[in-house]
Design a protein around this motif. Sequence first.
Motif, short mmCIF file in Angstrom:
data_model
loop_
_atom_site.label_atom_id
_atom_site.label_comp_id
_atom_site.label_asym_id
_atom_site.label_seq_id
_atom_site.Cartn_x
_atom_site.Cartn_y
_atom_site.Cartn_z
N HIS A 161 0.84 -1.20 0.00
CA HIS A 161 0.00 0.00 0.00
C HIS A 161 0.87 1.25 0.00
N ARG A 162 1.90 1.25 0.84
CA ARG A 162 2.77 2.43 0.93
C ARG A 162 3.51 2.68 -0.38
N ALA A 163 4.03 1.63 -1.00
CA ALA A 163 4.75 1.78 -2.27
C ALA A 163 3.80 2.26 -3.37
N LEU A 164 2.61 1.70 -3.42
CA LEU A 164 1.62 2.13 -4.41
C LEU A 164 1.24 3.59 -4.19
N GLY A 165 1.08 3.97 -2.93
CA GLY A 165 0.65 5.32 -2.57
C GLY A 165 1.62 6.42 -2.96
N VAL A 166 2.86 6.05 -3.19
CA VAL A 166 3.84 7.05 -3.65
C VAL A 166 4.28 6.77 -5.09
N GLY A 167 3.63 5.82 -5.73
CA GLY A 167 3.93 5.52 -7.13
C GLY A 167 5.31 4.95 -7.37
N ASN A 168 5.82 4.18 -6.40
CA ASN A 168 7.17 3.62 -6.51
C ASN A 168 7.10 2.27 -7.23
N LEU A 169 7.12 2.31 -8.57
CA LEU A 169 6.97 1.09 -9.37
C LEU A 169 8.03 0.03 -9.08
N VAL A 190 -4.22 4.48 -7.24
CA VAL A 190 -4.79 5.76 -7.70
C VAL A 190 -4.19 6.90 -6.88
N ALA A 191 -4.07 6.70 -5.58
CA ALA A 191 -3.48 7.76 -4.73
C ALA A 191 -2.06 8.11 -5.16
N GLY A 192 -1.33 7.09 -5.62
CA GLY A 192 0.04 7.32 -6.07
C GLY A 192 0.14 7.92 -7.46
N LYS A 193 -0.99 8.05 -8.14
CA LYS A 193 -1.08 8.70 -9.46
C LYS A 193 -0.15 8.09 -10.50
N SER A 194 0.06 6.77 -10.40
CA SER A 194 0.94 6.08 -11.34
C SER A 194 0.14 5.06 -12.15
N SER A 236 -1.83 -0.37 -13.50
CA SER A 236 -1.97 -1.43 -14.50
C SER A 236 -1.30 -2.74 -14.07
N ILE A 237 -0.23 -2.67 -13.28
CA ILE A 237 0.43 -3.90 -12.83
C ILE A 237 -0.51 -4.73 -11.96
N PHE A 279 -12.55 7.29 -6.45
CA PHE A 279 -11.36 7.98 -5.97
C PHE A 279 -10.61 8.65 -7.12
N ALA A 280 -10.47 7.95 -8.25
CA ALA A 280 -9.79 8.53 -9.42
C ALA A 280 -10.53 9.78 -9.90
N VAL A 281 -11.85 9.68 -9.97
CA VAL A 281 -12.65 10.83 -10.42
C VAL A 281 -12.51 11.99 -9.44
N SER A 282 -12.61 11.71 -8.15
CA SER A 282 -12.54 12.78 -7.15
C SER A 282 -11.18 13.47 -7.13
N GLN A 283 -10.15 12.80 -7.64
CA GLN A 283 -8.80 13.37 -7.71
C GLN A 283 -8.52 13.96 -9.11
N SER A 284 -9.54 14.01 -9.97
CA SER A 284 -9.43 14.53 -11.35
C SER A 284 -8.41 13.75 -12.18
N LEU A 285 -8.34 12.45 -11.94
CA LEU A 285 -7.40 11.59 -12.67
C LEU A 285 -8.15 10.89 -13.81
#
Length: 131
Positions: A10-18, A46-50, A55-56, A81-87
Amino acid sequence: KGAQGRTALHRALGVGNLPCVEELLSNNADPGIDDGMKRTALHWAVAGKSMECLSILFEDGNKGMEMINKQSKSEMTALHFAVSQSLSEMATYLIKKGADITLKDEDSKTAFKIAKDMKIHKSIEFPKGAK
């Protein structure tokens, strides 16, 4: 699990650390675990915006399709969540993967209604007739 039931994934996803996400998944981190707020790995991607991290989670064995319509404690799906963040790109991706656009959050709003209220609905590929 750490604070609020978040896993290392969760933490890695949340910062987009692929690279970290890939390493954790290759070492059998379970993407199907929800955090204390019932947020899934998809919510965190989604939170990590990656887009790559998002997709992974749809690759073989990573449970993306199992999580796609899971709702958090506030009844938000990853699409909400994606919509609410304008993603818009992420929202469109989730719709194309089969996200249920009829699900409502705790405020009885669909993702389309949130998008329309934010005036971003035209930038997301919702199916015709979305409400």
